[in-house]
Enzyme design. Structure first.
Site, PDB file in Angstrom:
ATOM      1  N   GLU A  55       0.898  -1.056   0.142  1.00 47.20           N
ATOM      2  CA  GLU A  55      -0.075  -0.056   0.008  1.00 47.20           C
ATOM      3  C   GLU A  55       0.690   1.326  -0.040  1.00 47.20           C
ATOM      4  O   GLU A  55       0.677   2.269  -0.555  1.00 47.20           O
ATOM      5  CB  GLU A  55      -0.728   0.017   1.141  1.00 47.20           C
ATOM      6  CG  GLU A  55      -2.163  -1.101   0.926  1.00 47.20           C
ATOM      7  CD  GLU A  55      -1.707  -2.318   1.431  1.00 47.20           C
ATOM      8  OE1 GLU A  55      -0.746  -2.543   2.189  1.00 47.20           O
ATOM      9  OE2 GLU A  55      -2.331  -3.220   0.910  1.00 47.20           O
ATOM     10  N   PRO A 263      12.026 -14.058  -0.307  1.00 47.70           N
ATOM     11  CA  PRO A 263      10.986 -14.223   0.281  1.00 47.70           C
ATOM     12  C   PRO A 263      10.135 -13.117   0.931  1.00 47.70           C
ATOM     13  O   PRO A 263      10.624 -12.061   1.092  1.00 47.70           O
ATOM     14  CB  PRO A 263      11.228 -15.156   1.792  1.00 47.70           C
ATOM     15  CG  PRO A 263      12.827 -15.523   1.277  1.00 47.70           C
ATOM     16  CD  PRO A 263      13.204 -14.562   0.290  1.00 47.70           C
ATOM     17  N   ARG A 264       8.680 -13.216   1.217  1.00 48.01           N
ATOM     18  CA  ARG A 264       7.924 -12.185   1.414  1.00 48.01           C
ATOM     19  C   ARG A 264       8.083 -11.489   2.663  1.00 48.01           C
ATOM     20  O   ARG A 264       7.997 -10.480   2.846  1.00 48.01           O
ATOM     21  CB  ARG A 264       6.435 -12.752   1.238  1.00 48.01           C
ATOM     22  CG  ARG A 264       5.500 -11.687   1.491  1.00 48.01           C
ATOM     23  CD  ARG A 264       5.196 -10.537   0.613  1.00 48.01           C
ATOM     24  NE  ARG A 264       3.807  -9.737   0.868  1.00 48.01           N
ATOM     25  CZ  ARG A 264       3.781  -8.507  -0.044  1.00 48.01           C
ATOM     26  NH1 ARG A 264       4.463  -8.635  -1.090  1.00 48.01           N
ATOM     27  NH2 ARG A 264       2.838  -7.927   0.348  1.00 48.01           N
ATOM     28  N   GLU A 333       4.906  -5.047 -10.928  1.00 50.10           N
ATOM     29  CA  GLU A 333       6.414  -4.983 -10.653  1.00 50.10           C
ATOM     30  C   GLU A 333       7.371  -5.201 -11.822  1.00 50.10           C
ATOM     31  O   GLU A 333       7.955  -4.579 -12.547  1.00 50.10           O
ATOM     32  CB  GLU A 333       6.864  -5.121  -9.316  1.00 50.10           C
ATOM     33  CG  GLU A 333       6.404  -4.115  -8.378  1.00 50.10           C
ATOM     34  CD  GLU A 333       6.686  -4.389  -6.860  1.00 50.10           C
ATOM     35  OE1 GLU A 333       7.147  -5.527  -6.875  1.00 50.10           O
ATOM     36  OE2 GLU A 333       6.541  -3.590  -5.816  1.00 50.10           O
TER      37      GLU A 333
END
Length: 431
Positions: A55, A263-264, A333
């Site tokens: 966000e 990794p997130r 992206e």
């Protein structure tokens, strides 16, 4: 709060979540927000809330436009997650960023008293009942921008629409991503005259300036003749073993292939590093990389905010959170870089974006079984891989403009005020 206290204690003590900024979350207004020279009781102020890193990225362009359009206002940004906080401080300055308070009156009121915001902008669907009620009662205008209701959230919103109707009357303006989101908002209580469709701000995210690591990697990969490069971004638990198995298959035909694995969640960096050792796959962490050879190995990205730029190095990009039922992550992206995109078939959280790309043959959607074959086919067919990336980039360009439409709607709200409120809303404010 008492019933859920064990859960929150576990998150704080075991996993480290919500520990940062705890005092701010509980209502202590940080001195940097009210320090002399940065804010005065007479200053006009706009408060923008962006929950997490995604966000923050989405509203970045809007923040800059608001600053230009309302130069007499100070713009402050709040976040909930640590990753969002870190990026917001880097992008907007530490003096303008803070943690969003918990949804209790004792935590919210100090911020409203100290900041006295004229406009509060909430990104996506942050419906906190106490915050909305108290913010409206303070005299602030409230807008929800980039509003969406995901397929996963939709059943619960419908189940509790009786409560949401009382909550949503406090919002002066909803700016929805799509007509479907607009219809869903209205069905759970948003007044039709307060809902507009302005598009998805994420299509307007500017490509970030490349951090030095990108050029260093580009030069290093070229010097050692490494490639092709597979960038796997925003991966979640359960996906890395599948991706690493696919990478091992790729190395049969492409022994000098490189995987850049991001990794997130930061708390999983160590876990993924252990997995790489267990699988006996040569790897190096980005934080420790000193130009070592990467051909045939994995670069584990253990940093925040660099993934969007790293996609530029990819021959193929895989966007995670999608091979397992986690709802997927943003595919825009890599598309901005013109990279061929592969994602799993669990993409409910980004249904409209993925459907748009799919309708234009600009993404490959796979299940666990199809993943290795799809990657090998794309890497074997240069023309199709490049065409897929080109179509993805063209799709992004065709959807731009949401930021300016959102800004125009906010300008109208600021100029025209809240307007007459229905009797039911007036009653709700006095509860």
């Amino acid at each position: 709060m008492l019933f859920s206290l064990p859960y929150w204690l576990y998150q704080i003590l075991r996993r480290g979540k919500y520990r940062s900024g705890l005092a701010e979350r509980l209502g202590r207004v940080p001195a940097r927000l009210t320090a002399t020279g940065t804010h005065s009781p007479q200053a006009r102020l706009i408060w923008i809330h962006a929950v997490s890193l995604g966000e923050v990225l989405a509203v970045s362009g809007l923040v800059e436009q608001i600053r230009r359009t309302f130069p007499q206002h100070r713009v402050l940004i709040s976040t909930t997650t640590d990753t969002g906080q870190a990026l917001a401080r880097k992008s907007f300055g530490e003096a303008n960023v803070f943690y969003f308070p918990m949804d209790f009156a004792f935590a919210i009121r100090p911020y409203l008293r100290a900041l006295q915001p004229e406009l509060i902008v909430l990104a996506e669907t942050e419906f906190w009942p106490n915050f909305l009620r108290l913010a409206h009662a303070s005299g602030a205008r409230i807008a929800v921008v980039n509003a969406r209701i995901s397929d996963r959230s939709w059943p619960n919103y419908r189940r509790f629409r009786w409560a949401l109707r009382r909550m949503l009357v406090h919002v002066d303006l909803f700016l929805a991503q799509t007509p479907q989101d607009s219809a869903r908002l209205q069905s759970i209580g948003a007044q039709a005259e307060r809902v507009q469709v302005t598009g998805n701000l994420k299509f307007d995210i500017n490509l970030p300036s490349s951090p030095p690591i990108v050029e260093r990697l580009r030069q290093s990969l070229a010097a050692e003749g490494a490639g092709p490069v597979l960038v796997c971004g925003s991966t979640v638990e359960g996906e890395e073993p599948l991706l690493l198995k696919a990478f091992e298959n790729l190395r049969v035909a492409h022994p000098r292939a490189v995987m850049i694995l991001a990794p997130r969640h930061p708390q999983r960096f160590d876990q993924v590093a252990i997995l790489l050792r267990q699988l006996d796959i040569r790897s190096v962490r980005r934080s420790l990389w000193q130009a070592e050879a990467l051909a045939g190995g994995v670069l584990l990205v253990d940093s925040i905010g660099e993934l969007a730029a790293l996609y530029a190095l990819a021959d193929v990009a895989f966007v995670g959170g999608s091979l397992v039922p986690r709802g997927g992550h943003n595919i825009i992206e890599p598309a901005q870089h013109g990279v061929a995109i592969v994602t799993g078939n669990h993409t409910q959280n980004f249904r409209d974006i993925v459907a748009l790309f799919q309708s234009r043959d600009a993404v490959r959607i796979v299940g666990m079984a199809e993943l290795p074959l799809t990657l090998m086919q794309l890497l074997a067919d240069d023309a199709e891989r490049r065409a897929l990336g080109r179509r993805a980039q063209e799709t992004v360009r065709s959807q731009m403009g949401a930021t300016l439409r959102t800004l125009e709607a906010l300008k109208t709200l600021m100029a025209g005020g809240r307007g007459a409120l229905p009797t039911s809303a007036q009653a709700a404010y006095t509860d």
